[in-house]
Design a protein around this motif. Structure first.
Motif, PDB file in Angstrom:
ATOM      1  N   ASP A 112       0.822  -1.219   0.000  1.00 60.44           N
ATOM      2  CA  ASP A 112       0.000   0.000   0.000  1.00 60.44           C
ATOM      3  C   ASP A 112       0.853   1.265   0.000  1.00 60.44           C
ATOM      4  OD1 ASP A 112      -2.327  -1.482  -0.074  1.00 60.44           O
ATOM      5  OD2 ASP A 112      -2.629  -1.426   2.105  1.00 60.44           O
ATOM      6  N   GLU A 113       1.950   1.251   0.749  1.00 60.41           N
ATOM      7  CA  GLU A 113       2.818   2.429   0.809  1.00 60.41           C
ATOM      8  C   GLU A 113       3.446   2.708  -0.560  1.00 60.41           C
ATOM      9  OE1 GLU A 113       6.822   4.061   3.110  1.00 60.41           O
ATOM     10  OE2 GLU A 113       5.914   2.170   3.745  1.00 60.41           O
ATOM     11  N   GLN A 114       3.877   1.661  -1.248  1.00 61.62           N
ATOM     12  CA  GLN A 114       4.466   1.831  -2.577  1.00 61.62           C
ATOM     13  C   GLN A 114       3.430   2.343  -3.575  1.00 61.62           C
ATOM     14  OE1 GLN A 114       5.869  -2.204  -2.805  1.00 61.62           O
ATOM     15  NE2 GLN A 114       8.017  -1.575  -2.644  1.00 61.62           N
ATOM     16  N   LYS A 115       2.209   1.826  -3.474  1.00 57.35           N
ATOM     17  CA  LYS A 115       1.136   2.303  -4.362  1.00 57.35           C
ATOM     18  C   LYS A 115       0.864   3.788  -4.127  1.00 57.35           C
ATOM     19  CE  LYS A 115      -1.182  -2.159  -4.710  1.00 57.35           C
ATOM     20  NZ  LYS A 115      -2.363  -2.932  -4.325  1.00 57.35           N
ATOM     21  N   GLU A 116       0.884   4.191  -2.846  1.00 59.72           N
ATOM     22  CA  GLU A 116       0.655   5.598  -2.507  1.00 59.72           C
ATOM     23  C   GLU A 116       1.773   6.470  -3.066  1.00 59.72           C
ATOM     24  OE1 GLU A 116       0.510   8.270   1.521  1.00 59.72           O
ATOM     25  OE2 GLU A 116      -0.380   6.263   1.614  1.00 59.72           O
ATOM     26  N   GLN A 117       3.025   6.018  -2.934  1.00 55.81           N
ATOM     27  CA  GLN A 117       4.157   6.773  -3.476  1.00 55.81           C
ATOM     28  C   GLN A 117       4.065   6.896  -4.999  1.00 55.81           C
ATOM     29  OE1 GLN A 117       6.718   8.473  -2.250  1.00 55.81           O
ATOM     30  NE2 GLN A 117       6.095   8.147  -0.133  1.00 55.81           N
ATOM     31  N   LEU A 118       3.693   5.810  -5.664  1.00 52.11           N
ATOM     32  CA  LEU A 118       3.543   5.862  -7.118  1.00 52.11           C
ATOM     33  C   LEU A 118       2.439   6.836  -7.528  1.00 52.11           C
ATOM     34  CD1 LEU A 118       3.997   2.113  -8.087  1.00 52.11           C
ATOM     35  CD2 LEU A 118       5.502   4.015  -8.677  1.00 52.11           C
ATOM     36  N   GLN A 119       1.361   6.875  -6.762  1.00 51.04           N
ATOM     37  CA  GLN A 119       0.282   7.811  -7.056  1.00 51.04           C
ATOM     38  C   GLN A 119       0.769   9.252  -6.883  1.00 51.04           C
ATOM     39  OE1 GLN A 119      -2.614   7.242  -8.476  1.00 51.04           O
ATOM     40  NE2 GLN A 119      -3.112   9.409  -8.437  1.00 51.04           N
ATOM     41  N   LYS A 120       1.542   9.507  -5.822  1.00 45.31           N
ATOM     42  CA  LYS A 120       2.094  10.853  -5.615  1.00 45.31           C
ATOM     43  C   LYS A 120       3.014  11.246  -6.764  1.00 45.31           C
ATOM     44  CE  LYS A 120       2.095  10.894  -0.552  1.00 45.31           C
ATOM     45  NZ  LYS A 120       2.965  10.888   0.639  1.00 45.31           N
ATOM     46  N   LEU A 121       3.862  10.317  -7.197  1.00 47.14           N
ATOM     47  CA  LEU A 121       4.756  10.601  -8.322  1.00 47.14           C
ATOM     48  C   LEU A 121       3.968  10.875  -9.596  1.00 47.14           C
ATOM     49  CD1 LEU A 121       7.602   8.007  -7.758  1.00 47.14           C
ATOM     50  CD2 LEU A 121       7.796  10.479  -7.646  1.00 47.14           C
ATOM     51  N   ARG A 122       2.912  10.116  -9.802  1.00 48.34           N
ATOM     52  CA  ARG A 122       2.063  10.321 -10.978  1.00 48.34           C
ATOM     53  C   ARG A 122       1.464  11.720 -10.964  1.00 48.34           C
ATOM     54  NH1 ARG A 122      -3.370   9.671 -12.354  1.00 48.34           N
ATOM     55  NH2 ARG A 122      -3.689   9.006 -14.496  1.00 48.34           N
ATOM     56  N   GLU A 123       0.953  12.127  -9.796  1.00 43.72           N
ATOM     57  CA  GLU A 123       0.364  13.469  -9.665  1.00 43.72           C
ATOM     58  C   GLU A 123       1.402  14.555  -9.895  1.00 43.72           C
ATOM     59  OE1 GLU A 123      -1.439  13.320  -5.802  1.00 43.72           O
ATOM     60  OE2 GLU A 123      -2.997  11.922  -6.449  1.00 43.72           O
ATOM     61  N   GLU A 124       2.613  14.364  -9.339  1.00 40.71           N
ATOM     62  CA  GLU A 124       3.687  15.329  -9.550  1.00 40.71           C
ATOM     63  C   GLU A 124       4.062  15.414 -11.026  1.00 40.71           C
ATOM     64  OE1 GLU A 124       5.391  17.490  -7.636  1.00 40.71           O
ATOM     65  OE2 GLU A 124       4.158  17.021  -5.882  1.00 40.71           O
ATOM     66  N   ALA A 125       4.089  14.286 -11.704  1.00 42.59           N
ATOM     67  CA  ALA A 125       4.431  14.283 -13.132  1.00 42.59           C
ATOM     68  C   ALA A 125       3.380  15.031 -13.938  1.00 42.59           C
ATOM     69  CB  ALA A 125       4.568  12.849 -13.636  1.00 42.59           C
ATOM     70  N   ILE A 126       2.118  14.819 -13.585  1.00 43.42           N
ATOM     71  CA  ILE A 126       1.036  15.531 -14.283  1.00 43.42           C
ATOM     72  C   ILE A 126       1.148  17.020 -14.042  1.00 43.42           C
ATOM     73  CG2 ILE A 126      -1.466  15.876 -14.310  1.00 43.42           C
ATOM     74  CD1 ILE A 126      -1.711  12.801 -13.794  1.00 43.42           C
ATOM     75  N   ASN A 127       1.409  17.409 -12.779  1.00 41.80           N
ATOM     76  CA  ASN A 127       1.554  18.833 -12.454  1.00 41.80           C
ATOM     77  C   ASN A 127       2.761  19.447 -13.146  1.00 41.80           C
ATOM     78  OD1 ASN A 127      -0.718  18.767 -10.820  1.00 41.80           O
ATOM     79  ND2 ASN A 127       0.436  18.410  -8.939  1.00 41.80           N
ATOM     80  N   ALA A 128       3.869  18.711 -13.212  1.00 44.94           N
ATOM     81  CA  ALA A 128       5.070  19.220 -13.874  1.00 44.94           C
ATOM     82  C   ALA A 128       4.833  19.393 -15.377  1.00 44.94           C
ATOM     83  CB  ALA A 128       6.245  18.276 -13.645  1.00 44.94           C
ATOM     84  N   ALA A 129       4.034  18.506 -15.964  1.00 43.16           N
ATOM     85  CA  ALA A 129       3.748  18.601 -17.398  1.00 43.16           C
ATOM     86  C   ALA A 129       2.876  19.802 -17.708  1.00 43.16           C
ATOM     87  CB  ALA A 129       3.061  17.310 -17.876  1.00 43.16           C
ATOM     88  N   LYS A 130       2.053  20.218 -16.745  1.00 44.92           N
ATOM     89  CA  LYS A 130       1.158  21.359 -16.947  1.00 44.92           C
ATOM     90  C   LYS A 130       1.914  22.687 -16.915  1.00 44.92           C
ATOM     91  CE  LYS A 130      -2.977  19.178 -15.087  1.00 44.92           C
ATOM     92  NZ  LYS A 130      -3.957  19.193 -13.977  1.00 44.92           N
ATOM     93  N   LYS A 131       3.083  22.694 -16.254  1.00 46.31           N
ATOM     94  CA  LYS A 131       3.845  23.949 -16.084  1.00 46.31           C
ATOM     95  C   LYS A 131       4.616  24.315 -17.319  1.00 46.31           C
ATOM     96  CE  LYS A 131       4.267  23.526 -11.143  1.00 46.31           C
ATOM     97  NZ  LYS A 131       5.139  23.432 -10.021  1.00 46.31           N
TER      98      LYS A 131
END
Length: 131
Positions: A112-131
């Protein structure tokens, strides 16, 4: 070395490794993540920082190792063919072309912790792509 100096040194070394070895998009994502994590741990207790620094040391070693291997493959100084991995399972092979930005096979189990970290990274990648 004091905890503060060790933390600053580790932080700078990670950012340097990102600048040297990561593609631009991954550097942006990695830098943002590292900055956020280190910022969150500015008031942490020394016993918590010990584990925190140990894990980031492992990460730094990994980034530098994979980055150097990729540079050697790109410069054709080493063969990109699979080679034997020394470790717990001598029969296990690695492909030296694999490294950053690779897709994770669907059959890899995550806790579960790894899944949560991957989700955070995914969100950061999406946010970085928007900038």
């Amino acid at each position: 070395m004091s905890t503060r100096i060790k933390g600053i040194s580790l932080y700078k070394n990670i950012l340097r490794a990102h600048a040297r070895y990561l593609p631009h998009e991954m550097k942006q994502l990695g830098d943002a993540y590292v900055k956020a994590e280190f910022r969150l741990h500015t008031k942490a207790k020394p016993e918590q920082l010990e584990g925190f620094f140990a894990e980031w040391d492992k990460y730094l070693i990994h980034v530098e190792r994979i980055g150097r291997e990729k540079q050697l493959v790109d410069a054709a100084l080493i063969d990109a063919a699979p080679q034997q991995q020394h470790g717990n399972n001598a029969n296990q092979t690695i492909n030296r072309k694999k490294g950053f930005g690779q897709d994770v096979p669907g059959d890899v189990p995550f806790n579960d912790e790894q899944k949560e970290q991957l989700q955070k990274l995914r969100e950061e990648a999406i946010n970085a792509a928007k900038k």
